[in-house]
Design a protein around this motif. Structure first.
Motif, PDB file in Angstrom:
ATOM      1  N   GLU A 211       0.828  -1.196   0.000  1.00  0.00           N
ATOM      2  CA  GLU A 211       0.000   0.000   0.000  1.00  0.00           C
ATOM      3  C   GLU A 211       0.871   1.258   0.000  1.00  0.00           C
ATOM      4  OE1 GLU A 211      -3.058  -0.107  -0.538  1.00  0.00           O
ATOM      5  OE2 GLU A 211      -3.701  -2.114   0.077  1.00  0.00           O
TER       6      GLU A 211
ATOM      7  N   VAL B 159      -8.835   2.103   3.766  1.00  0.00           N
ATOM      8  CA  VAL B 159      -8.270   1.313   2.667  1.00  0.00           C
ATOM      9  C   VAL B 159      -8.777  -0.121   2.695  1.00  0.00           C
ATOM     10  CG1 VAL B 159      -6.131   0.349   1.724  1.00  0.00           C
ATOM     11  CG2 VAL B 159      -6.207   2.745   2.456  1.00  0.00           C
ATOM     12  N   THR B 160      -8.828  -0.721   3.885  1.00  0.00           N
ATOM     13  CA  THR B 160      -9.145  -2.145   3.969  1.00  0.00           C
ATOM     14  C   THR B 160     -10.641  -2.436   4.084  1.00  0.00           C
ATOM     15  OG1 THR B 160      -8.849  -2.090   6.385  1.00  0.00           O
ATOM     16  CG2 THR B 160      -6.932  -2.648   5.041  1.00  0.00           C
TER      17      THR B 160
ATOM     18  N   LYS C  76      -2.625  -4.996   7.379  1.00  0.00           N
ATOM     19  CA  LYS C  76      -2.475  -3.705   6.700  1.00  0.00           C
ATOM     20  C   LYS C  76      -2.740  -2.545   7.650  1.00  0.00           C
ATOM     21  CE  LYS C  76      -3.350  -4.949   1.877  1.00  0.00           C
ATOM     22  NZ  LYS C  76      -4.081  -4.596   0.646  1.00  0.00           N
TER      23      LYS C  76
ATOM     24  N   ARG D 135     -12.611   0.138   1.318  1.00  0.00           N
ATOM     25  CA  ARG D 135     -12.060  -0.175  -0.012  1.00  0.00           C
ATOM     26  C   ARG D 135     -11.783   1.073  -0.847  1.00  0.00           C
ATOM     27  NH1 ARG D 135     -10.249  -5.053   1.202  1.00  0.00           N
ATOM     28  NH2 ARG D 135     -11.891  -6.438   1.957  1.00  0.00           N
ATOM     29  N   ILE D 136     -11.335   2.128  -0.191  1.00  0.00           N
ATOM     30  CA  ILE D 136     -10.911   3.325  -0.913  1.00  0.00           C
ATOM     31  C   ILE D 136      -9.447   3.138  -1.307  1.00  0.00           C
ATOM     32  CG2 ILE D 136     -10.565   5.824  -0.775  1.00  0.00           C
ATOM     33  CD1 ILE D 136     -12.752   5.937   1.316  1.00  0.00           C
ATOM     34  N   ASN D 137      -9.103   3.545  -2.518  1.00  0.00           N
ATOM     35  CA  ASN D 137      -7.726   3.461  -2.964  1.00  0.00           C
ATOM     36  C   ASN D 137      -6.804   4.164  -1.974  1.00  0.00           C
ATOM     37  OD1 ASN D 137      -5.366   4.902  -4.603  1.00  0.00           O
ATOM     38  ND2 ASN D 137      -5.905   3.015  -5.674  1.00  0.00           N
ATOM     39  N   ALA D 138      -5.668   3.549  -1.670  1.00  0.00           N
ATOM     40  CA  ALA D 138      -4.773   4.072  -0.639  1.00  0.00           C
ATOM     41  C   ALA D 138      -4.277   5.478  -0.958  1.00  0.00           C
ATOM     42  CB  ALA D 138      -3.582   3.132  -0.460  1.00  0.00           C
ATOM     43  N   VAL D 139      -4.012   5.741  -2.214  1.00  0.00           N
ATOM     44  CA  VAL D 139      -3.542   7.076  -2.594  1.00  0.00           C
ATOM     45  C   VAL D 139      -4.601   8.119  -2.273  1.00  0.00           C
ATOM     46  CG1 VAL D 139      -2.846   8.547  -4.523  1.00  0.00           C
ATOM     47  CG2 VAL D 139      -2.017   6.190  -4.380  1.00  0.00           C
ATOM     48  N   ILE D 140      -5.855   7.834  -2.639  1.00  0.00           N
ATOM     49  CA  ILE D 140      -6.943   8.781  -2.398  1.00  0.00           C
ATOM     50  C   ILE D 140      -7.228   8.916  -0.908  1.00  0.00           C
ATOM     51  CG2 ILE D 140      -9.359   9.306  -2.869  1.00  0.00           C
ATOM     52  CD1 ILE D 140      -7.497   9.488  -5.296  1.00  0.00           C
TER      53      ILE D 140
ATOM     54  N   SER E  21      -6.617   5.625   8.319  1.00  0.00           N
ATOM     55  CA  SER E  21      -6.251   5.430   6.913  1.00  0.00           C
ATOM     56  C   SER E  21      -6.342   3.961   6.537  1.00  0.00           C
ATOM     57  CB  SER E  21      -4.836   5.956   6.657  1.00  0.00           C
ATOM     58  OG  SER E  21      -4.743   7.344   6.854  1.00  0.00           O
TER      59      SER E  21
END
Length: 310
Positions: A57, A106-107, A204, A110-115, A102
């Motif tokens: 990630e 992400v986990t 994660k 399910r949002i993209n880690a960058v966003i 964060s």
């Protein structure tokens, strides 16, 4: 050969070149300690970032977390009257909470880690402005400043000692514990890790929480060094950390992120900056050097992975 040892060859070449050009200035114990001292905060925040990259990630919030932590730790002590022994652990706990948030986004969401991490970082910028739009310098106790500027132990500045302890702990976690093996398994093949019974989301989230703690510690040490809490003071550590970690992934291993490699990457950047400073290079050379290092780091890391799969 180049992908594994190119960074070490580059570091050695820089040391040799700078030593030849300035033998009485560069290759001295005081300058060596100066390089380590200047790179210690970058190493701490980069080591935390390494943990998130190990699990596959990204965390783009670490610079913002460091700046926010540095501001509020001084505010807690100088403005709100909290004892330093309570304020510092509280800020580290806040850093862990931000990282966990964060990781949750992400986990679980399910949002993209960058966003997700960029959004968290932007929120922290606003929260910092809400807490104090101006630097907090009045009322900072001497003992807080002594965390970074206190009397060296055996001639070694405190930030170096803290860096060594943090990197040693993270190295042990990553290489000598069951959790570390799970983290590497998740980063290597997430589906295989999930099928083998590893709780991928928890692993994660731990990595993100660790990155948050390291970022908060970096911000705290920076504020101690500056003697004030300043908004956005640590934002620049983001690029330095990514450059160091990707350089490190191309060191000794085939594109894998690891703590020792991250330290080597940090030293390459620090030695380069130190050499530029000794030779009186114009200030604008530093961002050029930093950007070139980042491009080179990602290129070497990509080559290492490509040839590892070949």
């Amino acid at each position: 050969m180049l992908s594994r040892y190119g960074t070490l060859i580059g570091l050695t070449a820089m040391v040799v070149a700078f030593t030849i050009r300035a033998p009485t200035t560069f290759l001295t114990l005081p300058n060596f300690l100066n390089i380590l001292n200047q790179s210690s905060l970058t190493a701490i925040i980069a080591a935390g970032l390494t943990m998130t990259l190990v699990v596959g990630e990204f965390d783009l919030s670490i610079g913002y977390v460091a700046s926010f932590a540095g501001l509020i730790v001084v505010g807690f002590i100088a403005r709100d009257g909290l004892p330093m022994l309570l304020a510092v652990p509280l800020v580290l706990l806040i850093g862990a909470g931000i990282g966990t948030t964060s990781g949750f986004l992400v986990t679980k969401v399910r949002i993209n880690a960058v966003i997700a991490t960029l959004g968290i970082g932007t929120i922290l910028v606003g929260a910092g402005f809400a807490y104090s739009a101006f630097p907090i310098a009045a009322g900072v106790p001497a003992e807080f400043v002594q965390i970074s500027l206190g009397k060296p132990v055996f001639g070694i500045p405190n930030p170096i000692l803290i860096m060594v302890v943090v990197l040693a702990i993270l190295w042990v976690i990553l290489n000598k514990t069951d959790l570390g093996q799970k983290m590497q398994a998740v980063g290597g093949n997430i589906e295989a890790a999930r099928l083998s019974g590893i709780r991928v989301d928890r692993v994660k989230m731990f990595a993100f929480a660790t990155a948050g703690v390291c970022a908060a510690l970096t911000g705290t040490l920076l504020s101690s060094l500056l003697g004030s809490g300043t908004l956005a003071a640590a934002d620049g550590y983001l690029l330095d950390a990514f450059a160091a970690v990707f350089l490190g992934s191309a060191t000794l291993r085939d594109g894998e992120f690891h703590i020792v490699g991250t330290l080597v990457g940090v030293l390459i950047i620090a030695v380069g900056f130190n050499g530029l400073s000794i030779f009186g290079a114009p200030t604008f050379f530093q961002p050029i050097f930093k950007g070139a290092i980042l491009v080179l780091a990602v290129g070497l890391s990509t080559l290492a992975r490509r040839y590892a799969k070949a």
